[in-house]
Design a protein around this motif. Structure first.
Motif, short mmCIF file in Angstrom:
data_model
loop_
_atom_site.label_atom_id
_atom_site.label_comp_id
_atom_site.label_asym_id
_atom_site.label_seq_id
_atom_site.Cartn_x
_atom_site.Cartn_y
_atom_site.Cartn_z
N ILE A 182 0.86 -1.19 0.00
CA ILE A 182 0.00 0.00 0.00
C ILE A 182 0.89 1.23 0.00
O ILE A 182 1.84 1.33 0.79
CB ILE A 182 -0.93 0.02 1.22
CG1 ILE A 182 -1.87 -1.18 1.18
CG2 ILE A 182 -1.71 1.33 1.27
CD1 ILE A 182 -2.74 -1.33 2.41
N ASP B 241 0.37 5.26 0.30
CA ASP B 241 -0.59 6.32 0.61
C ASP B 241 -0.03 7.66 0.14
O ASP B 241 0.90 8.20 0.75
CB ASP B 241 -0.87 6.35 2.11
CG ASP B 241 -2.02 7.28 2.48
OD1 ASP B 241 -2.43 8.10 1.63
OD2 ASP B 241 -2.50 7.18 3.61
N LEU C 59 -1.49 -1.16 -4.07
CA LEU C 59 -2.68 -0.33 -3.92
C LEU C 59 -2.22 1.07 -3.56
O LEU C 59 -1.51 1.27 -2.57
CB LEU C 59 -3.58 -0.90 -2.82
CG LEU C 59 -4.96 -0.30 -2.69
CD1 LEU C 59 -5.75 -0.44 -3.98
CD2 LEU C 59 -5.71 -0.94 -1.54
N TYR D 226 -3.33 4.98 -2.71
CA TYR D 226 -4.39 5.90 -2.29
C TYR D 226 -3.97 7.30 -2.69
O TYR D 226 -2.85 7.72 -2.38
CB TYR D 226 -4.60 5.86 -0.78
CG TYR D 226 -5.01 4.53 -0.21
CD1 TYR D 226 -5.82 3.67 -0.92
CD2 TYR D 226 -4.58 4.14 1.05
CE1 TYR D 226 -6.20 2.44 -0.38
CE2 TYR D 226 -4.95 2.93 1.60
CZ TYR D 226 -5.76 2.09 0.87
OH TYR D 226 -6.13 0.88 1.41
N GLN E 2 -8.59 5.04 -5.22
CA GLN E 2 -7.69 3.89 -5.09
C GLN E 2 -7.26 3.48 -6.49
O GLN E 2 -8.08 3.39 -7.38
CB GLN E 2 -8.39 2.70 -4.44
CG GLN E 2 -8.83 2.93 -3.04
CD GLN E 2 -9.47 1.69 -2.46
OE1 GLN E 2 -9.05 1.24 -1.43
NE2 GLN E 2 -10.47 1.16 -3.10
N GLN F 233 -5.30 0.31 -8.23
CA GLN F 233 -4.68 -1.00 -8.05
C GLN F 233 -3.76 -1.26 -9.23
O GLN F 233 -4.19 -1.18 -10.39
CB GLN F 233 -5.69 -2.13 -7.93
CG GLN F 233 -5.00 -3.46 -7.71
CD GLN F 233 -5.95 -4.58 -7.37
OE1 GLN F 233 -7.15 -4.44 -7.42
NE2 GLN F 233 -5.39 -5.71 -7.01
#
Length: 79
Positions: A5, A7, A34, A36, A67, A69
């Protein structure tokens, strides 16, 4: 396996794109990431760049941010 992830909700371009490129470059074939992100301009830049590279990219809107991916595809060799 711990999900990858990134961010970037507090980042804007060009830093957001640079960080996404660096992080995605570390992925191995089949691994996913992923991201954000809240800045629409940065999101478009990241999606455009990664889509032109060896990545599968899907985006989804969430509450207050987006989001993305990213999945690294296997590069086919012509050997």
């Amino acid at each position: 396996m711990k999900p990858n992830i990134l961010d970037l909700r507090e980042e804007r371009c060009p830093m957001a794109l640079l960080l996404a490129k660096r992080y995605a470059a570390r992925l191995e074939n089949g691994q996913s990431l992923l991201i954000y992100i809240s800045d629409m301009s940065s999101m478009k830049d990241i999606v455009n760049f990664l889509s032109q590279q060896a990545y599968s990219v899907e985006q989804e809107a969430s509450s207050g941010f987006h989001q993305i991916q990213v999945i690294k595809k296997e590069v086919q060799s012509n050997a």
